[in-house]
Scaffold this active site. Structure first.
Site, PDB file in Angstrom:
ATOM      1  N   LYS A  10     -15.968  -1.564 -37.958  1.00  0.00           N
ATOM      2  CA  LYS A  10     -14.744  -1.613 -37.561  1.00  0.00           C
ATOM      3  C   LYS A  10     -13.483  -0.325 -37.448  1.00  0.00           C
ATOM      4  O   LYS A  10     -13.820   0.390 -38.586  1.00  0.00           O
ATOM      5  CB  LYS A  10     -14.048  -2.425 -39.356  1.00  0.00           C
ATOM      6  CG  LYS A  10     -14.330  -3.649 -39.370  1.00  0.00           C
ATOM      7  CD  LYS A  10     -13.494  -4.310 -40.431  1.00  0.00           C
ATOM      8  CE  LYS A  10     -14.362  -6.240 -40.135  1.00  0.00           C
ATOM      9  NZ  LYS A  10     -13.701  -7.270 -40.905  1.00  0.00           N
TER      10      LYS A  10
ATOM     11  N   ARG B 268     -23.217  -4.546 -38.743  1.00  0.00           N
ATOM     12  CA  ARG B 268     -21.946  -4.723 -39.221  1.00  0.00           C
ATOM     13  C   ARG B 268     -21.968  -4.506 -40.419  1.00  0.00           C
ATOM     14  O   ARG B 268     -22.881  -4.443 -41.335  1.00  0.00           O
ATOM     15  CB  ARG B 268     -20.999  -6.215 -39.259  1.00  0.00           C
ATOM     16  CG  ARG B 268     -20.962  -6.910 -37.838  1.00  0.00           C
ATOM     17  CD  ARG B 268     -20.455  -8.088 -37.982  1.00  0.00           C
ATOM     18  NE  ARG B 268     -18.522  -7.732 -37.798  1.00  0.00           N
ATOM     19  CZ  ARG B 268     -17.374  -8.217 -38.887  1.00  0.00           C
ATOM     20  NH1 ARG B 268     -17.958  -8.642 -39.839  1.00  0.00           N
ATOM     21  NH2 ARG B 268     -16.226  -8.132 -38.447  1.00  0.00           N
TER      22      ARG B 268
ATOM     23  N   ASP C 144      -9.071  -3.655 -43.395  1.00  0.00           N
ATOM     24  CA  ASP C 144      -9.479  -5.070 -42.371  1.00  0.00           C
ATOM     25  C   ASP C 144      -8.141  -5.184 -41.400  1.00  0.00           C
ATOM     26  O   ASP C 144      -7.452  -6.290 -41.142  1.00  0.00           O
ATOM     27  CB  ASP C 144      -9.585  -5.651 -43.755  1.00  0.00           C
ATOM     28  CG  ASP C 144     -10.191  -6.731 -43.426  1.00  0.00           C
ATOM     29  OD1 ASP C 144     -10.764  -7.056 -41.750  1.00  0.00           O
ATOM     30  OD2 ASP C 144      -9.969  -8.069 -43.619  1.00  0.00           O
TER      31      ASP C 144
ATOM     32  N   ASN D  31     -19.957 -14.890 -39.357  1.00  0.00           N
ATOM     33  CA  ASN D  31     -20.440 -15.705 -40.609  1.00  0.00           C
ATOM     34  C   ASN D  31     -20.594 -17.515 -39.982  1.00  0.00           C
ATOM     35  O   ASN D  31     -20.973 -17.926 -40.546  1.00  0.00           O
ATOM     36  CB  ASN D  31     -18.878 -16.236 -41.225  1.00  0.00           C
ATOM     37  CG  ASN D  31     -18.129 -15.441 -42.333  1.00  0.00           C
ATOM     38  OD1 ASN D  31     -19.036 -14.386 -42.510  1.00  0.00           O
ATOM     39  ND2 ASN D  31     -17.069 -15.287 -41.907  1.00  0.00           N
TER      40      ASN D  31
ATOM     41  N   GLU E 145      -5.266 -11.600 -36.751  1.00  0.00           N
ATOM     42  CA  GLU E 145      -5.205 -12.459 -37.914  1.00  0.00           C
ATOM     43  C   GLU E 145      -3.389 -11.874 -39.082  1.00  0.00           C
ATOM     44  O   GLU E 145      -3.096 -12.662 -39.666  1.00  0.00           O
ATOM     45  CB  GLU E 145      -6.595 -11.561 -38.854  1.00  0.00           C
ATOM     46  CG  GLU E 145      -6.874 -12.263 -40.439  1.00  0.00           C
ATOM     47  CD  GLU E 145      -7.585 -11.937 -40.524  1.00  0.00           C
ATOM     48  OE1 GLU E 145      -8.479 -11.541 -39.957  1.00  0.00           O
ATOM     49  OE2 GLU E 145      -8.481 -11.996 -41.935  1.00  0.00           O
TER      50      GLU E 145
ATOM     51  N   ARG F  92     -11.769   0.472 -51.818  1.00  0.00           N
ATOM     52  CA  ARG F  92     -12.622  -0.496 -50.823  1.00  0.00           C
ATOM     53  C   ARG F  92     -12.681   0.835 -49.268  1.00  0.00           C
ATOM     54  O   ARG F  92     -13.374   0.979 -48.955  1.00  0.00           O
ATOM     55  CB  ARG F  92     -11.909  -1.500 -50.537  1.00  0.00           C
ATOM     56  CG  ARG F  92     -12.328  -2.662 -49.098  1.00  0.00           C
ATOM     57  CD  ARG F  92     -11.861  -3.203 -49.314  1.00  0.00           C
ATOM     58  NE  ARG F  92     -11.602  -3.959 -48.076  1.00  0.00           N
ATOM     59  CZ  ARG F  92     -11.264  -5.628 -48.062  1.00  0.00           C
ATOM     60  NH1 ARG F  92     -10.734  -6.875 -48.650  1.00  0.00           N
ATOM     61  NH2 ARG F  92     -11.293  -6.153 -46.793  1.00  0.00           N
TER      62      ARG F  92
ATOM     63  N   ARG G 117     -10.332 -17.840 -38.192  1.00  0.00           N
ATOM     64  CA  ARG G 117      -9.071 -16.497 -37.483  1.00  0.00           C
ATOM     65  C   ARG G 117      -8.396 -16.805 -36.336  1.00  0.00           C
ATOM     66  O   ARG G 117      -8.489 -16.416 -35.265  1.00  0.00           O
ATOM     67  CB  ARG G 117      -9.664 -15.367 -37.872  1.00  0.00           C
ATOM     68  CG  ARG G 117     -10.164 -14.760 -39.222  1.00  0.00           C
ATOM     69  CD  ARG G 117      -8.836 -14.780 -40.201  1.00  0.00           C
ATOM     70  NE  ARG G 117      -9.586 -14.886 -41.558  1.00  0.00           N
ATOM     71  CZ  ARG G 117      -8.931 -15.060 -42.532  1.00  0.00           C
ATOM     72  NH1 ARG G 117      -7.641 -16.199 -42.840  1.00  0.00           N
ATOM     73  NH2 ARG G 117      -9.907 -15.077 -44.674  1.00  0.00           N
TER      74      ARG G 117
ATOM     75  N   TRP H  37     -10.903  -8.669 -54.548  1.00  0.00           N
ATOM     76  CA  TRP H  37     -10.348  -8.275 -52.972  1.00  0.00           C
ATOM     77  C   TRP H  37     -10.574  -6.900 -53.237  1.00  0.00           C
ATOM     78  O   TRP H  37     -10.572  -5.844 -51.560  1.00  0.00           O
ATOM     79  CB  TRP H  37      -9.737  -9.212 -51.758  1.00  0.00           C
ATOM     80  CG  TRP H  37     -10.341  -9.910 -51.645  1.00  0.00           C
ATOM     81  CD1 TRP H  37      -9.121 -11.145 -52.857  1.00  0.00           C
ATOM     82  CD2 TRP H  37     -11.364 -10.970 -50.773  1.00  0.00           C
ATOM     83  NE1 TRP H  37      -9.978 -12.693 -52.993  1.00  0.00           N
ATOM     84  CE2 TRP H  37     -11.387 -11.893 -51.977  1.00  0.00           C
ATOM     85  CE3 TRP H  37     -12.120 -10.805 -50.237  1.00  0.00           C
ATOM     86  CZ2 TRP H  37     -11.688 -13.383 -51.180  1.00  0.00           C
ATOM     87  CZ3 TRP H  37     -13.446 -11.331 -50.728  1.00  0.00           C
ATOM     88  CH2 TRP H  37     -12.891 -12.320 -50.405  1.00  0.00           C
TER      89      TRP H  37
ATOM     90  N   LYS I 111     -24.044  -9.598 -39.632  1.00  0.00           N
ATOM     91  CA  LYS I 111     -23.004  -9.924 -41.451  1.00  0.00           C
ATOM     92  C   LYS I 111     -23.387  -9.715 -42.185  1.00  0.00           C
ATOM     93  O   LYS I 111     -23.909 -10.508 -42.371  1.00  0.00           O
ATOM     94  CB  LYS I 111     -21.935 -10.566 -41.251  1.00  0.00           C
ATOM     95  CG  LYS I 111     -20.877 -10.192 -42.393  1.00  0.00           C
ATOM     96  CD  LYS I 111     -19.417 -10.994 -42.774  1.00  0.00           C
ATOM     97  CE  LYS I 111     -18.724 -10.919 -43.258  1.00  0.00           C
ATOM     98  NZ  LYS I 111     -16.834 -11.722 -43.483  1.00  0.00           N
TER      99      LYS I 111
ATOM    100  N   GLU J  56     -19.239  -9.829 -48.223  1.00  0.00           N
ATOM    101  CA  GLU J  56     -18.347 -10.442 -48.520  1.00  0.00           C
ATOM    102  C   GLU J  56     -19.576 -12.181 -48.707  1.00  0.00           C
ATOM    103  O   GLU J  56     -19.041 -13.085 -48.250  1.00  0.00           O
ATOM    104  CB  GLU J  56     -17.058 -11.627 -47.150  1.00  0.00           C
ATOM    105  CG  GLU J  56     -16.076 -10.059 -47.035  1.00  0.00           C
ATOM    106  CD  GLU J  56     -15.164 -10.542 -46.426  1.00  0.00           C
ATOM    107  OE1 GLU J  56     -15.707 -11.064 -45.229  1.00  0.00           O
ATOM    108  OE2 GLU J  56     -14.242  -9.425 -46.205  1.00  0.00           O
TER     109      GLU J  56
END
Lengths: 552, 552
Positions: free
Chosen positions: B241, B200, B246, B83, B274, B217, B41, B414, B163, B167
């Protein structure tokens, strides 16, 4: 010919025996293998030929592979992807040629001539010239020198394969030259060596504005190439995709095939199942190919009548890779087999070649043979039912092309629109619409333009229709969509039952690996069924006439 | 403090001066930089810190960068992506630690403490253990040893960022352990060194079935973490967050923020754009952040009241890279500036910090200052207008998240659905629907649950509404959508005019590079306007009341 006889023949003659007497001179397999070892649209593991930027293979396995290909009549192979990378472009340079020649030699043993995919911009990319203009003398000299070098290493090279002016790849059009200028400039370099240029016709506007309703991607190949008939050198072969879209589950034949009277043509098929189940879903391509060859191109001739006449070559994109069974899905081996057999003899039926394959691969025990044959023969129509029947096309997930996304391509630049609203779906491609049908022989133009005579399986390829349009079966278009999706799913369930019943007659590996894929296929079919049905239900608010579950 | 004074302070004290007296103890910048040099991103060029699998940077530039960050009050930085790849996971091993420590030392000069993102499975991945179970003693011993090693090299390390269970990344849940088990196991290894775990909370079902209307979600973070309040060690900070989705252009605040009374919390923002224009489209994030801090969390408190109390840290994903101007879009520098300033003092207004930034960057000439400030203040609402107003969200192209795709995420895994049909759009998240609103304070639950009291800009986040629903302005929902998209586009045209008028007051590079991006933004706005309007027109067959062009 048994292998012992074959080997003896090979010893006596120093070359492979001619396995067939085919009307089709060139039977070509195109690999879309990248030099990093990945395979574009490959579903059978990594590349047989490349790894990590190098030519890299197991010679024993490539020998097996060449023998396999020769045994089904394939006599040309291109190992590198038509989407040539800079590294792969270097296959025609002194640095890589010795290795390329070694690989070509393995295929030569079995009578298969090598083709190399080249980058049209090579004179600039590799040669350091300021241009790759095909009419520039320094450029043509560069190609001549390159051809001379290549033929020193591979004297029987069949030629170069080129994808130019296609999907962001540069080509002659970028410099204001014609496709003929481009193809001929390379062909003339190959001519003294007996080589050919295989020039792909997949040229279309891939940055289309979805708002633009005049541009129609299926018209592109004909529009670009038909006016150039007669301008291509005799060692240029135009390699034309069988359909005007892109290997969809159902398309009409390309109107460009056979339209040119003074140009060599190859028909291009796809063995790898990009849009047809990706070697997860069962899909016997022979059925589709038989239909392609049987389809009319005028009131008196079919595509089959072109084969060996206007169309002297057949190419197909390979479905093989490093997987132990070559093709990922064991039954997808039948697709490679069918390609070879139909390329040799386009008059063969799908039933005949699939029957042969089952016999050669498993057994001729009728308890196995009959049910498996019927299942494979049915597989194409089952896949079509649960994905996009009636010639609808393109409701596929973007980029990877597996699974449903009804509007995935709807607003993109690829020229692939169905323009569904709450009342109707499809694009009018008749002369009242985009005018695409006018590219066909008048007989076909008339046939396709009239909703009543248009083959129903292509109805939404040629027409925009309201959801309540009545099909010949009496159902509305919408109800047909629902029924088709429910049926397709149910038939995959039937495949699973059939396959289970065949367990006693199958090798364990074949049984279990295919059984596993059939479960994946069932999941995919359920996704397609529910997503497409829901999509239409949301648009129409009309429920299934039989009260089956459609999600909101 | 002038730089000369600053340098003198540094010499005298051997460390950076405290640039602010902030209520927020930790002001953290998270880079999503991969060790191959790419930036997840990232829209400002390659990584400042990594290249080709190595830690690799221009020390002078990193010193500039650290000074830049320190000057706006940032006091923690994590350079590697949450990640974490296998190679990046090795940053806590002896092989890479000397290099990591050198990088950390540059930041230390400016009072910024280093954070390292680690892989939760490291004990297995790096340590060769058979498990990474946080309750296994060999695992906790491994983390202890790893922490000891790291602190030998970086004695003031702030801690590890994790994290996990997110995902497709493994975490404690995969082994039947809680998030608290997972976080505490690492925290205890860091505790003797004064380090913390930044854990996170982006844990949700990312393989949801679109048919499933119960799973929602936005409920995920609260459902996973709220029940664990009190179970986290005191050196664990949950990094949450700001919104439950998101980083969308418009979301309510996460109900998890402030809900836990016995757990350290950080709010996580995103400076990199993003979903907010990717540093092509102008988007002053300060406006959105001011709204976030001003939004109520109960009948008596706002998010701002949590800051420095329940929420002791602010983290944000960086928008910087190797581009000469740091942020790609020159005006996107203001977003980094705003983040630092608002992290130090969440009571500042967007107008104040953007005004500062314009003054510091360009000039205080009112002929430049006023129009540019107004344009930046307006930029968020303009972007919202031509993309997804009314809290609609997620009509974005999949994967890369730039440009419109109304049903791009509609059938995916998702958990991001609007479920539009020909009559209505949106998800009912009240207690009559998914029950999401019940996660809020009763005051907010009531406020959001009632269509009449729900803030209109969040209407489609909380409610499913028919297209003919009347908004307070008297327009139907549909007409509001049309108007919003036309207006948004027109306002981008206005930006272009404003920017052109500012040319005399701007450095040439700033003028021309932003002018170019504004043209790209206009194209993007036109795509959004036409695609979204067409999408709704196709669903409803209701034309624009003002007769403007909507494509069929």
């Amino acid at each position: 010919m048994a292998y012992s006889e074959y080997k003896m023949w090979l010893q006596d003659n120093g070359r492979a025996p001619p396995v067939v007497n085919s009307k089709i001179e060139e039977r070509i397999l195109n690999h879309w293998d990248n030099i990093d070892g990945s395979v574009e649209r490959g579903y059978s593991g990594r590349s047989l030929f490349f790894s990590d930027g190098n030519i890299c293979y197991d010679t024993a396995r490539i020998r097996d592979y060449a023998r396999l290909l020769a045994s089904i009549g394939i006599n040309r192979v291109c190992c590198n992807n038509v989407n040539v990378t800079e590294r792969s472009a270097r296959m025609i340079t002194e640095k890589l040629l010795p290795d390329v020649a070694k690989l070509a030699a393995v295929f030569r043993e079995f009578g298969i001539r090598f083709i190399i995919a080249v980058d049209f911009t090579s004179p600039r990319l590799l040669g350091g010239l300021t241009t790759y203009d095909p009419l520039d003398e320094t450029v043509t000299d560069w190609w001549k020198k390159a051809a001379d070098d290549v033929y020193k290493h591979i004297p029987d090279l069949a030629g170069f394969l080129v994808k130019a002016d296609s999907e962001f790849r540069d080509g002659p059009a970028a410099l204001g030259r014609t496709q003929a200028d481009g193809a001929n400039s390379i062909a003339r370099a190959l001519k003294p060596h007996g080589g050919k240029v295989y020039w792909r016709c997949f040229v279309y506007n891939c940055v289309q504005d979805w708002r633009d309703k005049k541009t129609d991607r299926p018209k592109a190949a004909y529009d670009h190439f038909f006016p150039l008939d007669g301008f291509f050198d005799d060692n240029v072969i135009l390699q034309i995709k069988h359909g005007p879209s892109d290997y969809q589950v159902r398309e009409p034949n390309s109107p460009l095939l056979g339209a040119m009277k003074h140009t060599n043509q190859a028909i291009e098929l796809q063995v790898t199942q990009e849009y047809t189940g990706q070697q997860i879903d069962l899909y016997a391509l022979a059925v589709q190919w038989e239909e392609i060859f049987s389809a009319p191109i005028s009131d008196t001739r079919t595509m089959r009548d072109l084969m060996g006449r206007e169309v002297t070559a057949i190419a197909a994109v390979a479905n093989t890779g490093l997987d132990m069974n070559w093709t990922g899905h064991t039954l997808a081996q039948a697709n490679l087999y069918s390609f070879g057999r139909l390329a040799c003899d386009p008059s063969l039926t799908a039933r005949a070649v699939l029957s042969e394959w089952i016999y050669l691969t498993f057994s001729n025990n009728p308890k196995l043979h009959e049910p498996l044959l019927e299942m494979m023969l049915k597989s194409r129509s089952v896949y079509e039912k649960y994905t996009t029947p009636l010639g609808l096309c393109w409701m596929v997930n973007i980029n990877h092309h597996y699974g449903p996304s009804p509007e995935g391509y709807e607003f993109m630049k690829w020229g692939t629109y169905h323009r569904a609203n709450r009342e109707a779906i499809g694009v009018d491609r008749t002369e009242k619409g985009t005018g695409y049908t006018a590219q066909y022989h008048p007989y076909l133009n008339k046939l396709y333009s009239d909703k009543e005579t248009c083959p129903e399986e292509l109805l939404l390829y040629f027409h925009r229709l309201p959801y309540d349009y009545r099909l010949k079966c009496g159902k509305t278009l919408l109800q047909y969509m629902y029924d088709s999706h429910f049926e397709g799913y149910d038939e995959v369930e039937g495949f699973i039952k059939t396959w289970d019943s065949l367990k006693p007659f199958l090798p364990e590996y074949a049984y279990s690996s295919v059984a596993e894929r059939l479960q994946q296929q069932l999941k995919n079919a359920s996704e397609w069924r529910d997503v497409v049905n829901t999509y239409f239900y949301r648009l129409t608010n009309v429920a299934d006439a039989n009260g089956r579950v459609i999600y909101e």
